[in-house]
Structures are given as C-alpha cells and as structure tokens.
Design a protein around this motif. Structure first.
Motif, PDB file in Angstrom:
ATOM      1  N   HIS A 109       0.831  -1.194   0.000  1.00 61.81           N
ATOM      2  CA  HIS A 109       0.000   0.000   0.000  1.00 61.81           C
ATOM      3  C   HIS A 109       0.873   1.256   0.000  1.00 61.81           C
ATOM      4  CE1 HIS A 109      -3.858  -1.901   0.276  1.00 61.81           C
ATOM      5  NE2 HIS A 109      -3.545  -2.557   1.388  1.00 61.81           N
ATOM      6  N   GLY A 110       0.307   2.338  -0.509  1.00 65.29           N
ATOM      7  CA  GLY A 110       0.982   3.621  -0.479  1.00 65.29           C
ATOM      8  C   GLY A 110      -0.020   4.744  -0.360  1.00 65.29           C
ATOM      9  N   ASN A 111       0.481   5.906  -0.104  1.00 66.24           N
ATOM     10  CA  ASN A 111      -0.302   7.124  -0.115  1.00 66.24           C
ATOM     11  C   ASN A 111       0.610   8.221  -0.623  1.00 66.24           C
ATOM     12  OD1 ASN A 111      -2.277   9.152   0.407  1.00 66.24           O
ATOM     13  ND2 ASN A 111      -3.094   7.950   2.101  1.00 66.24           N
ATOM     14  N   TRP A 112       0.072   9.425  -0.811  1.00 68.03           N
ATOM     15  CA  TRP A 112       0.884  10.503  -1.346  1.00 68.03           C
ATOM     16  C   TRP A 112       2.121  10.730  -0.483  1.00 68.03           C
ATOM     17  CZ3 TRP A 112      -4.510  12.805  -1.451  1.00 68.03           C
ATOM     18  CH2 TRP A 112      -5.122  12.558  -2.697  1.00 68.03           C
ATOM     19  N   GLY A 113       3.306  10.486  -1.084  1.00 64.74           N
ATOM     20  CA  GLY A 113       4.561  10.752  -0.398  1.00 64.74           C
ATOM     21  C   GLY A 113       5.002   9.698   0.587  1.00 64.74           C
ATOM     22  N   CYS A 114       4.408   8.501   0.553  1.00 67.39           N
ATOM     23  CA  CYS A 114       4.853   7.461   1.482  1.00 67.39           C
ATOM     24  C   CYS A 114       4.469   6.085   0.968  1.00 67.39           C
ATOM     25  CB  CYS A 114       4.290   7.677   2.886  1.00 67.39           C
ATOM     26  SG  CYS A 114       2.521   7.334   3.048  1.00 67.39           S
ATOM     27  N   VAL A 115       5.080   5.070   1.557  1.00 72.31           N
ATOM     28  CA  VAL A 115       4.730   3.671   1.324  1.00 72.31           C
ATOM     29  C   VAL A 115       4.538   3.034   2.701  1.00 72.31           C
ATOM     30  CG1 VAL A 115       5.766   3.353  -0.939  1.00 72.31           C
ATOM     31  CG2 VAL A 115       7.223   3.208   1.071  1.00 72.31           C
ATOM     32  N   LEU A 116       3.710   1.970   2.745  1.00 75.46           N
ATOM     33  CA  LEU A 116       3.277   1.437   4.032  1.00 75.46           C
ATOM     34  C   LEU A 116       3.466  -0.067   4.125  1.00 75.46           C
ATOM     35  CD1 LEU A 116       0.197   3.379   3.230  1.00 75.46           C
ATOM     36  CD2 LEU A 116       1.064   3.780   5.527  1.00 75.46           C
ATOM     37  N   ILE A 117       3.857  -0.514   5.307  1.00 76.25           N
ATOM     38  CA  ILE A 117       3.798  -1.923   5.669  1.00 76.25           C
ATOM     39  C   ILE A 117       3.019  -2.014   6.967  1.00 76.25           C
ATOM     40  CG2 ILE A 117       5.087  -3.959   6.429  1.00 76.25           C
ATOM     41  CD1 ILE A 117       7.323  -3.203   4.557  1.00 76.25           C
ATOM     42  N   ASP A 118       1.984  -2.835   6.966  1.00 73.05           N
ATOM     43  CA  ASP A 118       1.114  -2.975   8.134  1.00 73.05           C
ATOM     44  C   ASP A 118       0.645  -1.606   8.624  1.00 73.05           C
ATOM     45  OD1 ASP A 118      -0.338  -4.340  10.046  1.00 73.05           O
ATOM     46  OD2 ASP A 118       1.355  -4.544  11.439  1.00 73.05           O
ATOM     47  N   ARG A 119       0.330  -0.721   7.659  1.00 70.87           N
ATOM     48  CA  ARG A 119      -0.179   0.626   7.898  1.00 70.87           C
ATOM     49  C   ARG A 119       0.850   1.580   8.493  1.00 70.87           C
ATOM     50  NH1 ARG A 119      -6.298  -0.549  10.312  1.00 70.87           N
ATOM     51  NH2 ARG A 119      -6.961  -1.943   8.615  1.00 70.87           N
ATOM     52  N   VAL A 120       2.095   1.162   8.611  1.00 73.16           N
ATOM     53  CA  VAL A 120       3.158   2.025   9.141  1.00 73.16           C
ATOM     54  C   VAL A 120       3.875   2.674   7.958  1.00 73.16           C
ATOM     55  CG1 VAL A 120       5.289   2.118  10.480  1.00 73.16           C
ATOM     56  CG2 VAL A 120       3.425   0.597  11.190  1.00 73.16           C
ATOM     57  N   PRO A 121       3.930   4.013   7.906  1.00 69.44           N
ATOM     58  CA  PRO A 121       4.503   4.676   6.728  1.00 69.44           C
ATOM     59  C   PRO A 121       6.025   4.766   6.763  1.00 69.44           C
ATOM     60  CG  PRO A 121       3.665   6.316   8.252  1.00 69.44           C
ATOM     61  CD  PRO A 121       3.304   4.973   8.835  1.00 69.44           C
ATOM     62  N   LEU A 165      17.765   0.846  -9.179  1.00 67.72           N
ATOM     63  CA  LEU A 165      16.383   1.324  -9.252  1.00 67.72           C
ATOM     64  C   LEU A 165      15.604   0.852  -8.034  1.00 67.72           C
ATOM     65  CD1 LEU A 165      13.900   2.531 -10.859  1.00 67.72           C
ATOM     66  CD2 LEU A 165      13.574   0.207 -11.754  1.00 67.72           C
ATOM     67  N   TRP A 166      14.873   1.787  -7.404  1.00 66.10           N
ATOM     68  CA  TRP A 166      13.791   1.478  -6.470  1.00 66.10           C
ATOM     69  C   TRP A 166      12.488   1.678  -7.232  1.00 66.10           C
ATOM     70  CZ3 TRP A 166      13.348   0.264  -1.180  1.00 66.10           C
ATOM     71  CH2 TRP A 166      14.524   0.269  -0.433  1.00 66.10           C
ATOM     72  N   TRP A 167      11.637   0.662  -7.236  1.00 71.56           N
ATOM     73  CA  TRP A 167      10.337   0.787  -7.904  1.00 71.56           C
ATOM     74  C   TRP A 167       9.246   0.541  -6.874  1.00 71.56           C
ATOM     75  CZ3 TRP A 167       8.697  -2.356 -12.874  1.00 71.56           C
ATOM     76  CH2 TRP A 167       7.478  -1.875 -13.335  1.00 71.56           C
ATOM     77  N   PHE A 168       8.500   1.598  -6.540  1.00 72.45           N
ATOM     78  CA  PHE A 168       7.404   1.502  -5.588  1.00 72.45           C
ATOM     79  C   PHE A 168       6.122   1.182  -6.359  1.00 72.45           C
ATOM     80  CE2 PHE A 168      10.547   4.407  -3.727  1.00 72.45           C
ATOM     81  CZ  PHE A 168      10.820   3.733  -2.550  1.00 72.45           C
ATOM     82  N   ARG A 169       5.755  -0.101  -6.380  1.00 73.67           N
ATOM     83  CA  ARG A 169       4.526  -0.527  -7.060  1.00 73.67           C
ATOM     84  C   ARG A 169       3.384  -0.436  -6.055  1.00 73.67           C
ATOM     85  NH1 ARG A 169       6.049  -4.698 -11.886  1.00 73.67           N
ATOM     86  NH2 ARG A 169       4.144  -3.763 -12.705  1.00 73.67           N
ATOM     87  N   THR A 170       3.064   0.798  -5.729  1.00 69.58           N
ATOM     88  CA  THR A 170       2.118   1.139  -4.687  1.00 69.58           C
ATOM     89  C   THR A 170       1.191   2.231  -5.203  1.00 69.58           C
ATOM     90  OG1 THR A 170       3.679   2.771  -3.802  1.00 69.58           O
ATOM     91  CG2 THR A 170       3.736   0.584  -2.828  1.00 69.58           C
ATOM     92  N   CYS A 171       0.065   2.385  -4.566  1.00 67.54           N
ATOM     93  CA  CYS A 171      -0.876   3.422  -4.971  1.00 67.54           C
ATOM     94  C   CYS A 171      -0.325   4.806  -4.656  1.00 67.54           C
ATOM     95  CB  CYS A 171      -2.210   3.242  -4.253  1.00 67.54           C
ATOM     96  SG  CYS A 171      -3.084   1.720  -4.663  1.00 67.54           S
ATOM     97  N   GLU A 172      -0.333   5.679  -5.657  1.00 69.99           N
ATOM     98  CA  GLU A 172      -0.246   7.139  -5.543  1.00 69.99           C
ATOM     99  C   GLU A 172       0.975   7.715  -4.828  1.00 69.99           C
ATOM    100  OE1 GLU A 172      -3.404   8.087  -1.946  1.00 69.99           O
ATOM    101  OE2 GLU A 172      -4.101   7.054  -3.725  1.00 69.99           O
ATOM    102  N   THR A 173       2.021   6.931  -4.594  1.00 65.21           N
ATOM    103  CA  THR A 173       3.163   7.407  -3.810  1.00 65.21           C
ATOM    104  C   THR A 173       3.832   8.630  -4.426  1.00 65.21           C
ATOM    105  OG1 THR A 173       3.571   5.237  -2.848  1.00 65.21           O
ATOM    106  CG2 THR A 173       5.444   6.737  -2.938  1.00 65.21           C
ATOM    107  N   PHE A 174       3.856   8.736  -5.760  1.00 66.64           N
ATOM    108  CA  PHE A 174       4.519   9.866  -6.420  1.00 66.64           C
ATOM    109  C   PHE A 174       3.551  11.007  -6.741  1.00 66.64           C
ATOM    110  CE2 PHE A 174       8.754   8.208  -8.410  1.00 66.64           C
ATOM    111  CZ  PHE A 174       9.197   7.845  -7.159  1.00 66.64           C
ATOM    112  N   GLY A 175       2.329  10.946  -6.217  1.00 65.73           N
ATOM    113  CA  GLY A 175       1.348  11.978  -6.517  1.00 65.73           C
ATOM    114  C   GLY A 175       1.416  13.167  -5.576  1.00 65.73           C
ATOM    115  N   THR A 176       0.958  14.312  -6.041  1.00 63.18           N
ATOM    116  CA  THR A 176       0.880  15.593  -5.333  1.00 63.18           C
ATOM    117  C   THR A 176       2.282  16.117  -5.006  1.00 63.18           C
ATOM    118  OG1 THR A 176       0.755  14.859  -3.001  1.00 63.18           O
ATOM    119  CG2 THR A 176      -1.298  14.838  -4.286  1.00 63.18           C
ATOM    120  N   ALA A 177       2.344  17.263  -4.347  1.00 53.72           N
ATOM    121  CA  ALA A 177       3.630  17.844  -3.957  1.00 53.72           C
ATOM    122  C   ALA A 177       4.367  16.937  -2.981  1.00 53.72           C
ATOM    123  CB  ALA A 177       3.414  19.227  -3.345  1.00 53.72           C
ATOM    124  N   ARG A 178       3.618  16.188  -2.153  1.00 58.01           N
ATOM    125  CA  ARG A 178       4.271  15.257  -1.229  1.00 58.01           C
ATOM    126  C   ARG A 178       4.984  14.146  -1.983  1.00 58.01           C
ATOM    127  NH1 ARG A 178      -0.624  15.766   1.823  1.00 58.01           N
ATOM    128  NH2 ARG A 178      -1.216  13.599   1.421  1.00 58.01           N
TER     129      ARG A 178
END
Length: 211
Positions: free
Chosen positions: A76-88, A118-131
């Motif tokens: 999982h990911g969110n804007w500007g982060c990636v998560l394991i067990d909901r920990v960013p 290369l680091w490839w974050f195959r996660t949702c939206e991690t590279f989105g927005t200014a974050r």
C-alpha cells in the motif's frame, strides 16, 4: 546476445494484507506475483514482510554477496509514502536520528554503483501531489539512484508511472491523478485505467523508457 547481469533484482511485499474471514487478500496476489516474476526471470528473490525493519534487514542480508540492481516494493501507499502494516515510510526516515536511518544508509552501500540501481514503488499514488514530488526527490538524492512510482491507485492497471534520477526534478504535474474532490477532503487518487497517463499492467516487469 546474453544480457550481462550487473546485480540482483529483489522484491519485498507486505504480508499483513490478508482478506477478511480468511479469504485471500492483496498479500495473496503479491505472493503469486512474486512466484510468477521469479519464474519469468524478472526477480532473483522475493520475501513477504510484516514491518519496515524486517524488509530492510532482509535486503541487507540478501545483498551481502551481490549488490542490488533493483528493489521493487509491492504494498500500500499514499501521497509521499509507502506502508507496511499501515506504518509509513517517508522522507523522515532519511534523516539522522530516525530509527530506520542507519539501515537505509547501510543499504545505500549495497546498491550497484554509478546511479544505475532502481527502487520501484509498485504502490498506490506514492509519487502523486507535492508530497510525492518531495518523496521522489529526497529518495533519489539520498540513495544516488533512480526511483519509480505511481500517481494513481493501482491494480491490474497501473497508471501514472514515472521515474526520476538523482539530481533531477520531478517532471510530472503535481495534480496528476488527483481528483477535484480531493480539495474538499478526498484522501486517495484516481483509479488507474488504460486511458490514464503512463499506464502499464501488473504483468509488466520493467519501467518503460521515457517514463
């Protein structure tokens, strides 16, 4: 002509994302993907993890004999982060004093040199927005390598894929993948689809040139 191998290609995934009532969840899909990718020769090894320290410790142990050319993270990911067990994991981990900082510094020394890893974050939206821009910029400069990530919510379709090299500035719009209603409180990006920018599928094993 046989391609010369210059380092290992590794993947870690979040093993804590099981489905409800014992049903298969995303962890099952990521595990199956790891088996498939290794069978296709796209990965040298993979592991499911339940925390960031476990992920980083495995990467460090796995790269004692051979440097790393590519790390993929599936989770999982969110804007500007990636998560394991909901920990960013975000840019704060790159700062001295963070509990994971020393592991990240050590891992940096285990990458193939010259900025070609290369680091490839195959996660949702991690590279989105200014974050997401800030995360991509900080990550590539800290590790001295390229990073790739997505601006959309991903699944079978994976849209908004972009990569950034060390010292480069993000070239994709900060609003890419961001729905208008995000300004009024929506917390997630648009879903991926074949007509969205820079779209691949979950079966693609490489970041396309120019992305």
């Amino acid at each position: 002509m046989v391609e010369r191998k210059i380092g290992s290609r590794l993947m870690v995934y979040d093993r804590t994302c099981g489905g409800p009532w014992g049903l298969p969840g995303l962890t099952f899909s990521w595990r199956v993907g790891g088996v498939l990718y290794r069978a296709l020769g796209r990965l040298d090894d993979w592991k499911g993890v339940a925390s960031w320290p476990e992920a980083l410790d495995w990467l460090l142990a796995r790269s004692r004999e051979e440097r790393i050319a590519e790390i993929q993270f599936w989770g999982h990911g969110n804007w500007g982060c990636v998560l394991i067990d909901r920990v960013p994991l975000d840019v704060r981990a790159l700062e001295p004093g963070h509990p994971w900082h020393e592991r990240l510094v050590a891992l940096r020394e285990h990458l193939v040199p010259g900025g070609s890893a290369l680091w490839w974050f195959r996660t949702c939206e991690t590279f989105g927005t200014a974050r997401g821009h800030a995360f991509a910029r900080a990550w590539t400069r800290f590790f001295g390598c390229r990073a790739a990530g997505h601006t959309h919510v991903i699944g079978p379709w994976q849209s908004g894929l972009h990569s950034l090299g060390p010292g480069e500035e993000p070239h994709w719009p900060v609003e890419e993948g961001v729905p208008p209603e995000a300004r009024s409180g929506r917390r997630h990006a648009l879903w991926s689809g074949p007509r969205m920018p820079n779209t691949i599928t979950c079966l693609h094993g490489r970041v396309p040139p120019g992305f």
